[in-house]
Design a protein around this motif. Structure first.
Motif: not given
Length: 249
Positions: A24-27, A90-98
């Motif tokens: 939930a942290l913004p980038v 697609a299996l993805l972590a939620a902390d991939l802001p790029l």
């Protein structure tokens, strides 16, 4: 390739960041979770495994059993919400802001149809030798065989398989480390791995490792060759978040 689904894992404890809701942290003014979901905006369905407050309409939300049970349990929970005819996810972590749609497209392009091996990476002398030259072009195919003396998960002695189609693809970083939560997988292969792992662990997937899930799968490793920062960059610390902020400016 054709249609695909997406499962985004957002239930980690973020211990190195004081236990905050890290996705939930913004980038760049947008949460990391929402950035990942936007990168797979054309996936159907999109499934979020973790806290779902404020999530975009149309995203299916669930939790792993038990909550905090780890990424393998979360993967099982996410796959359970896919449509019956879904073949790719697609299996993805939620902390991939790029992460970007272009990066997802690169992975999809490298996942050859099960009836057709990619000649550039499965038949060339470089690929059969497992040389860096093949990884630098179209990606290399290997079975998940992590030696006991290689706990970091770095790619060592990848074993190409000329006959077997890839079960999935994922990015590798500059040091050859697989970024398995930035990949695209055949649903059937993941479900078979979950069944095998549950049988080995007496029915429980809580606390199981992703390495154990991927054991025996034929995985095509794809180095990032696109423009911009690496899409697999994940934010595990406050400093990582600051670096991501600089990249998205």
């Amino acid at each position: 390739m054709g249609t695909y689904a997406a499962v985004v894992l957002a239930g980690g404890a973020a211990r190195r960041m004081g236990g905050v809701d890290k996705p939930a942290l913004p980038v760049g003014g947008r949460s990391m979770r929402d950035r990942v979901l936007a990168a797979v905006g054309d996936a159907a369905p999109r499934v979020l495994v973790g806290p779902g407050g404020g999530v975009t309409d149309g995203v299916r939300v669930t939790r792993e059993d038990p909550p905090g049970g780890g990424p393998v349990a979360a993967t099982a929970a996410g796959l359970a919400l896919l449509d019956p005819d879904t073949t790719l996810v697609a299996l993805l972590a939620a902390d991939l802001p790029l992460l970007t749609r272009a990066a997802i497209g690169d992975l999809l392009d490298h996942l050859a149809p099960p009836t057709a091996a990619r000649p550039d990476s499965l038949s060339s002398p470089q690929a059969l030798a497992g040389s860096p030259a093949s990884a630098a072009t179209a990606g290399s195919l290997s079975s998940q065989r992590a030696p006991a003396d290689n706990p970091s998960g770095r790619r060592v002695g990848a074993v190409p398989d000329r006959e077997r189609p890839a079960d999935g693809v994922c990015f590798v970083d500059a040091n050859g480390r697989r970024q398995s939560l930035c990949g695209v997988w055949r649903v059937e292969a993941l479900r078979a791995g979950l069944l095998r792992l549950a049988a080995e662990r007496g029915g429980s997937l809580a606390g199981a490792s992703m390495r154990a899930l991927f054991a025996g799968l034929a995985i095509r490793e794809v180095p990032w060759a696109g423009d911009g920062p690496p899409p697999w960059f994940d934010c595990d610390t406050d400093e990582d978040v600051r670096r991501a902020e600089e990249w998205v400016r």
